[in-house]
Design an enzyme around this catalytic site. Sequence first.
Site, PDB file in Angstrom:
ATOM      1  N   LYS A 126       0.856  -1.192   0.000  1.00  0.00           N
ATOM      2  CA  LYS A 126       0.000   0.000   0.000  1.00  0.00           C
ATOM      3  C   LYS A 126       0.883   1.229   0.000  1.00  0.00           C
ATOM      4  O   LYS A 126       2.019   1.179   0.480  1.00  0.00           O
ATOM      5  CB  LYS A 126      -0.867   0.021   1.258  1.00  0.00           C
ATOM      6  CG  LYS A 126      -2.062   0.925   1.160  1.00  0.00           C
ATOM      7  CD  LYS A 126      -3.238   0.201   0.526  1.00  0.00           C
ATOM      8  CE  LYS A 126      -4.399   1.098   0.223  1.00  0.00           C
ATOM      9  NZ  LYS A 126      -5.571   0.311  -0.205  1.00  0.00           N
ATOM     10  N   ASP A 166      -7.104   4.359  -4.531  1.00  0.00           N
ATOM     11  CA  ASP A 166      -7.719   4.261  -3.197  1.00  0.00           C
ATOM     12  C   ASP A 166      -8.326   5.645  -2.945  1.00  0.00           C
ATOM     13  O   ASP A 166      -8.521   6.410  -3.898  1.00  0.00           O
ATOM     14  CB  ASP A 166      -6.670   3.877  -2.138  1.00  0.00           C
ATOM     15  CG  ASP A 166      -7.299   3.437  -0.808  1.00  0.00           C
ATOM     16  OD1 ASP A 166      -7.746   2.284  -0.716  1.00  0.00           O
ATOM     17  OD2 ASP A 166      -7.385   4.255   0.131  1.00  0.00           O
TER      18      ASP A 166
HETATM   19  P1  NDP Z   1     -12.947   7.897  -2.830  1.00  0.00           P
HETATM   20  O1  NDP Z   1     -11.895   8.892  -2.631  1.00  0.00           O
HETATM   21  O2  NDP Z   1     -13.495   7.667  -4.183  1.00  0.00           O
HETATM   22  O3  NDP Z   1     -14.189   8.216  -1.873  1.00  0.00           O
HETATM   23  C1  NDP Z   1     -14.049   8.285  -0.487  1.00  0.00           C
HETATM   24  C2  NDP Z   1     -15.365   8.755   0.097  1.00  0.00           C
HETATM   25  O4  NDP Z   1     -15.309   8.696   1.511  1.00  0.00           O
HETATM   26  C3  NDP Z   1     -15.664  10.205  -0.244  1.00  0.00           C
HETATM   27  O5  NDP Z   1     -17.053  10.377  -0.323  1.00  0.00           O
HETATM   28  C4  NDP Z   1     -15.083  10.966   0.940  1.00  0.00           C
HETATM   29  O6  NDP Z   1     -15.674  12.215   1.170  1.00  0.00           O
HETATM   30  C5  NDP Z   1     -15.380  10.004   2.062  1.00  0.00           C
HETATM   31  N1  NDP Z   1     -14.331  10.131   3.090  1.00  0.00           N
HETATM   32  C6  NDP Z   1     -13.013   9.908   2.944  1.00  0.00           C
HETATM   33  N2  NDP Z   1     -12.337  10.155   4.061  1.00  0.00           N
HETATM   34  C7  NDP Z   1     -13.251  10.548   4.924  1.00  0.00           C
HETATM   35  C8  NDP Z   1     -13.161  10.939   6.258  1.00  0.00           C
HETATM   36  N3  NDP Z   1     -11.998  10.987   6.917  1.00  0.00           N
HETATM   37  N4  NDP Z   1     -14.317  11.251   6.883  1.00  0.00           N
HETATM   38  C9  NDP Z   1     -15.498  11.195   6.211  1.00  0.00           C
HETATM   39  N5  NDP Z   1     -15.633  10.839   4.933  1.00  0.00           N
HETATM   40  C10 NDP Z   1     -14.529  10.517   4.305  1.00  0.00           C
HETATM   41  O7  NDP Z   1     -12.386   6.538  -2.214  1.00  0.00           O
HETATM   42  P2  NDP Z   1     -12.892   5.050  -2.446  1.00  0.00           P
HETATM   43  O8  NDP Z   1     -14.365   5.008  -2.635  1.00  0.00           O
HETATM   44  O9  NDP Z   1     -12.027   4.440  -3.458  1.00  0.00           O
HETATM   45  O10 NDP Z   1     -12.503   4.385  -1.045  1.00  0.00           O
HETATM   46  C11 NDP Z   1     -13.423   4.291   0.044  1.00  0.00           C
HETATM   47  C12 NDP Z   1     -12.960   3.208   0.989  1.00  0.00           C
HETATM   48  O11 NDP Z   1     -12.925   1.957   0.313  1.00  0.00           O
HETATM   49  C13 NDP Z   1     -11.560   3.378   1.580  1.00  0.00           C
HETATM   50  O12 NDP Z   1     -11.530   2.821   2.875  1.00  0.00           O
HETATM   51  C14 NDP Z   1     -10.692   2.530   0.650  1.00  0.00           C
HETATM   52  O13 NDP Z   1      -9.506   2.121   1.289  1.00  0.00           O
HETATM   53  C15 NDP Z   1     -11.645   1.360   0.415  1.00  0.00           C
HETATM   54  N6  NDP Z   1     -11.388   0.536  -0.765  1.00  0.00           N
HETATM   55  C16 NDP Z   1     -11.310   1.095  -2.012  1.00  0.00           C
HETATM   56  C17 NDP Z   1     -11.136   0.276  -3.112  1.00  0.00           C
HETATM   57  C18 NDP Z   1     -11.114   0.800  -4.497  1.00  0.00           C
HETATM   58  O14 NDP Z   1     -11.022   0.002  -5.421  1.00  0.00           O
HETATM   59  N7  NDP Z   1     -11.214   2.104  -4.721  1.00  0.00           N
HETATM   60  C19 NDP Z   1     -10.968  -1.174  -2.968  1.00  0.00           C
HETATM   61  C20 NDP Z   1     -11.151  -1.653  -1.620  1.00  0.00           C
HETATM   62  C21 NDP Z   1     -11.341  -0.808  -0.577  1.00  0.00           C
HETATM   63  P3  NDP Z   1     -15.228  13.474   0.306  1.00  0.00           P
HETATM   64  O15 NDP Z   1     -15.943  13.347  -1.011  1.00  0.00           O
HETATM   65  O16 NDP Z   1     -15.681  14.652   1.095  1.00  0.00           O
HETATM   66  O17 NDP Z   1     -13.751  13.385   0.182  1.00  0.00           O
HETATM   67  O1  2IT Z   2      -7.980  -1.405  -0.667  1.00  0.00           O
HETATM   68  C1  2IT Z   2      -7.929  -1.916  -1.799  1.00  0.00           C
HETATM   69  O2  2IT Z   2      -8.048  -3.135  -1.976  1.00  0.00           O
HETATM   70  C2  2IT Z   2      -7.735  -1.032  -2.951  1.00  0.00           C
HETATM   71  N1  2IT Z   2      -7.676   0.186  -2.781  1.00  0.00           N
HETATM   72  C3  2IT Z   2      -7.591  -1.601  -4.330  1.00  0.00           C
HETATM   73  C4  2IT Z   2      -6.188  -2.064  -4.570  1.00  0.00           C
HETATM   74  C5  2IT Z   2      -5.885  -2.519  -5.966  1.00  0.00           C
HETATM   75  O3  2IT Z   2      -4.716  -2.850  -6.176  1.00  0.00           O
HETATM   76  O4  2IT Z   2      -6.759  -2.558  -6.821  1.00  0.00           O
END
Ligand code: NDP
Ligand code: 2IT
Length: 444
Positions: A126, A166
């Site tokens: 990561k 992420d």
């Molecule tokens: P994005 O940046 O696309 O979206 C994150 C969302 O969460 C936004 O709406 C953001 O609000 C909100 N957010 C982030 N930090 C905070 C905080 N500290 N307090 C409140 N709201 C918050 O990220 P992802 O959707 O990609 O990721 C979301 C979660 O999923 C994370 O935990 C990530 O690690 C996990 N994840 C992501 C994967 C992926 O493929 N993208 C895969 C597996 C897990 P705002 O719009 O105001 O920033």
């Molecule tokens: O938390 C996660 O699994 C991710 N942000 C996706 C990682 C990836 O390599 O697609």
Amino acid sequence: MSYVDEVIAQVIEKNPAQPEFHQAVKEVLESLRVVIEADEEKYRKDALLERIVTPERQLLFRVPWVDDKGQVHVNNAFRVQFNSAIGPYKGGLRLHPSVNLGIIKFLGFEQIFKNSLTGLPIGGGKGGSDFDPKGKSDREVMAFCQSFMTELCKYIGADTDVPAGDIGTGAREIGFMYGQYKRIRGLYEGVLTGKGLSYGGSLARTEATGYGLLYLTEEMLKCNGHDIKGKTVCVSGAGNVAIYAIQKAQQLGAKPVTCSDSTGWIYDPEGIDVALLKEVKEVKRARLTEYAAKRSSAEYHEGRGVWTIKCDVALPCATQNELTLDDAKALVANGCIAVAEGANMPTTMEATEYLQANKVLFAPGKAANAGGVATSALEMSQNSERLSWTFEEVDSKLKNIMVNIFHNLDDAAKKYGMEGNYVAGANIAGFLKVADAMQAQGIV
Ligand code: NDP
Ligand code: 2IT
């Protein structure tokens, strides 16, 4: 002291001020107690747990970049190459002001077991930076991404370490980073996933984490005598994971009624309008107030509050420790039957225990959100064979993977006498494969 307790104590002592990393390690090692204690001397002699909680390599570097006014900024950046026993390091890059080494280590540690659960050959890693893309111009984001990759490109490659998105890292950032990698290394290779479709990206990768979350949730509900169809769903977050979780929930006949961002949340009893949410978040990069302004059925509230809404299924899809004990109590009081984590470690340890004690089905993130990284691994396969698969092909593989993951954890929980404890099942099933590979490869 038992070996597990010894290693937990060591992790806390050797990694001060990294509470999220401690939390992730505790959760995993507590679940492994039954496995470790069955062969404690062997594991202790091989220092297997010390090795698995210690990253193989940690890169820390500075990222200088120039803003639109000519001012120079410096951000801290990280890449933690945690474990390569079963494949090249694989995991996302987080761009958010809260990023520090402890956060990246918690995410990298979780990634080891998640990637193992996918059944695909990917190790755990990561990275990220405390850079905040919010409010920056496209040129400023490009300047940061190019500077970040100028350093990172020395340590990654299609067969060594393959980063992805992420929080804060989406298609735009991956594009800028890929361009810079190619320019410096002169290699057109699958070094990043989540790429655009015109330059090696995979169909369905954008949707994969949210869709995968729903495929696993659907299977978990089905195996426990429930149907996802007709269920009211509360979702937190309004980013990549949340948007496609909402979309797939609707396709499966459920009704998602909430979403949130870092400043407020929406309750839309008519069901979230996905097209509008995409327009507000993916195109305009705006606040959720804009969603409420365009939709008469929606209420906007400042702060947090998604978990106070009555629902059958809760899907935390924003960030770590966003679902607390009080939230868990509210969910249980409102009759919630299942929680599945779209985000990484969104539920605090106390909240998880409370939900499980109250018979709420609980799918941990390292299983429930594994669809994103699994599809990243499918992107790597397509890049290697220089072919692209159809959306349907990737989506059906994703669905299969998620259904298999659920059955693997269900089986592991049953085998170790903890039927229905999917947290333990995920940790044990994820661990066994990595531990086997580490033992076979000797002391490295
Ligand atoms: P994005 O940046 O696309 O979206 C994150 C969302 O969460 C936004 O709406 C953001 O609000 C909100 N957010 C982030 N930090 C905070 C905080 N500290 N307090 C409140 N709201 C918050 O990220 P992802 O959707 O990609 O990721 C979301 C979660 O999923 C994370 O935990 C990530 O690690 C996990 N994840 C992501 C994967 C992926 O493929 N993208 C895969 C597996 C897990 P705002 O719009 O105001 O920033
Ligand atoms: O938390 C996660 O699994 C991710 N942000 C996706 C990682 C990836 O390599 O697609």
